[in-house]
Design an enzyme around this catalytic site. Sequence first.
Site, mmCIF file in Angstrom:
data_model
loop_
_atom_site.group_PDB
_atom_site.id
_atom_site.type_symbol
_atom_site.label_atom_id
_atom_site.label_comp_id
_atom_site.label_asym_id
_atom_site.label_seq_id
_atom_site.Cartn_x
_atom_site.Cartn_y
_atom_site.Cartn_z
ATOM 1 N N ASN A 36 9.615 1.456 -6.561
ATOM 2 C CA ASN A 36 8.430 0.844 -7.172
ATOM 3 C C ASN A 36 7.521 1.960 -7.682
ATOM 4 O O ASN A 36 6.814 2.593 -6.908
ATOM 5 C CB ASN A 36 7.708 -0.018 -6.111
ATOM 6 C CG ASN A 36 6.394 -0.572 -6.621
ATOM 7 O OD1 ASN A 36 6.123 -0.578 -7.822
ATOM 8 N ND2 ASN A 36 5.567 -1.060 -5.698
ATOM 9 N N LYS A 44 4.924 1.703 -9.430
ATOM 10 C CA LYS A 44 3.522 1.274 -9.606
ATOM 11 C C LYS A 44 3.054 1.678 -11.015
ATOM 12 O O LYS A 44 3.870 1.699 -11.925
ATOM 13 C CB LYS A 44 2.641 1.844 -8.490
ATOM 14 C CG LYS A 44 3.280 1.635 -7.118
ATOM 15 C CD LYS A 44 2.389 1.912 -5.977
ATOM 16 C CE LYS A 44 3.164 1.691 -4.685
ATOM 17 N NZ LYS A 44 2.350 1.673 -3.508
ATOM 18 N N HIS A 76 3.139 -8.283 -3.553
ATOM 19 C CA HIS A 76 2.889 -6.910 -3.095
ATOM 20 C C HIS A 76 1.440 -6.801 -2.607
ATOM 21 O O HIS A 76 0.535 -7.406 -3.184
ATOM 22 C CB HIS A 76 3.147 -5.922 -4.238
ATOM 23 C CG HIS A 76 3.141 -4.504 -3.761
ATOM 24 N ND1 HIS A 76 1.973 -3.827 -3.515
ATOM 25 C CD2 HIS A 76 4.149 -3.652 -3.457
ATOM 26 C CE1 HIS A 76 2.266 -2.601 -3.078
ATOM 27 N NE2 HIS A 76 3.587 -2.474 -3.023
ATOM 28 N N GLU A 134 -0.784 -4.658 -2.935
ATOM 29 C CA GLU A 134 -1.784 -4.220 -3.926
ATOM 30 C C GLU A 134 -2.181 -5.383 -4.829
ATOM 31 O O GLU A 134 -3.322 -5.463 -5.279
ATOM 32 C CB GLU A 134 -1.238 -3.032 -4.736
ATOM 33 C CG GLU A 134 -1.235 -1.765 -3.888
ATOM 34 C CD GLU A 134 -0.193 -0.738 -4.272
ATOM 35 O OE1 GLU A 134 0.357 -0.814 -5.387
ATOM 36 O OE2 GLU A 134 0.076 0.151 -3.446
ATOM 37 N N GLU A 166 6.271 -4.970 4.366
ATOM 38 C CA GLU A 166 5.474 -3.792 4.012
ATOM 39 C C GLU A 166 4.093 -3.906 4.646
ATOM 40 O O GLU A 166 3.198 -4.559 4.084
ATOM 41 C CB GLU A 166 5.286 -3.711 2.493
ATOM 42 C CG GLU A 166 6.546 -3.482 1.704
ATOM 43 C CD GLU A 166 6.226 -2.770 0.392
ATOM 44 O OE1 GLU A 166 6.772 -1.693 0.179
ATOM 45 O OE2 GLU A 166 5.423 -3.275 -0.387
ATOM 46 N N GLY A 192 1.437 4.113 1.142
ATOM 47 C CA GLY A 192 0.765 5.283 0.583
ATOM 48 C C GLY A 192 -0.034 6.074 1.607
ATOM 49 O O GLY A 192 -0.842 6.921 1.258
ATOM 50 N N SER A 243 5.458 4.137 2.939
ATOM 51 C CA SER A 243 5.610 5.569 3.252
ATOM 52 C C SER A 243 7.036 5.996 3.594
ATOM 53 O O SER A 243 7.242 6.882 4.435
ATOM 54 C CB SER A 243 4.642 5.987 4.371
ATOM 55 O OG SER A 243 3.309 5.861 3.920
HETATM 56 P P1 PGA Z 1 4.733 3.926 -0.645
HETATM 57 O O1 PGA Z 1 4.626 2.505 -1.369
HETATM 58 O O2 PGA Z 1 6.191 4.230 -0.461
HETATM 59 O O3 PGA Z 1 4.062 4.890 -1.611
HETATM 60 O O4 PGA Z 1 4.019 3.806 0.646
HETATM 61 C C1 PGA Z 1 5.505 1.459 -1.042
HETATM 62 C C2 PGA Z 1 5.170 0.244 -1.833
HETATM 63 O O5 PGA Z 1 4.000 0.058 -2.191
HETATM 64 O O6 PGA Z 1 6.064 -0.568 -2.153
#
Ligand code: PGA
Length: 245
Positions: free
Chosen positions: A9, A11, A90, A92, A161, A167, A205
Site C-alpha cells: 500500500n 498510500k 483502512h 486512515e 491492522e 507507521g 509497521s
Molecule cells: P505501515 O502501513 O506498514 O507503514 O505501518 C501499513 C498500512 O497502512 O497498511
Amino acid sequence: MRKKWVMANWKMNGSKEMVDGYISELEQHAWDKHLELVIFPPMIYLQQFAGKNLHIGSQNVSSEPNGAFTGEVSAMMIQELNCEYVLVGHSERRQYFKEDNAIIAKKFHIVKEHGMIPVICIGETLAEYQSGKTRDVLKLQLQSLNKTADFTFKQCIIAYEPAWAIGAGLTPTCHEITQVFEDIKNILHELKLECTDVPMLYGGSVNENNIQMIDSIENCSGVLIGGASLKVKQLLEILKCITCC
Ligand code: PGA
C-alpha cells in the site's frame, strides 16, 4: 501449498518515474509462485501497470456506482483498469476521511458486485487497545458488513491492522496477533458468517526485520505493508523471507 499475499500500500506516495523504476525492478525478479504480490499505487498510476505481469489493487473506491460525485472513482472504473483487489476500511480512511462502518459496508459490497476482492481492514485505536476493547471493535466492524441475506465472506480478505501500529514502528506481539486471528474466526462464527478459508493478513509497521516473526504466525496468510513497500529493494527483501508451506 498455502497461498499467501504481500500487499504493498503506497498510500499517497510515488511519481510516474518511481512507478516505472519499481515495475522494471520487479520484472527482473521472481518469487514463490504461491506468493501473490499486489501493488496498491495511487489510483492515477494504475494505468502504468497495464500489460505488466503484476497484480494490482486500488486504495479506495466510491461507495456509489456513478453520477454526480465530483472527484470520486467508481468500482467499474477501477475494474476496467484490471484491479483485482480494493482496500476498504483502512484506518486512515476511517480517521481522516471520517468513513464510518455504514459507508465501508457500501464500498465492500460494491467491490464484490464488480467481481473484485475487498480487503477489509479492521483494527482498534490505541485507546481501544489499552482498554481491552479490541475484540468488541473488530466484532462491530465485521458485523456492520453483514447487510444482505446472501452475505458471504467468500472472495474477501481480512486485514487486521491495529491503528496504533500503522507507521509507528510498533507491532503487537506474535501472541497478540495469534489471539486476534483466533478472535476473528470466532466472531465470524458467532455472526454466522463462517467462512473457514477467509484469508487473514496482518498490517502495521511490517518490515524486513519483523516479517519472519509475523510470517510464522499460524493462520497468517500474508501482510499489508505501507512504508516498507515504497522501496522496491526493501519489498524484495521482505518477499524473500516469506515461506509458503
Ligand atoms: P505501515 O502501513 O506498514 O507503514 O505501518 C501499513 C498500512 O497502512 O497498511
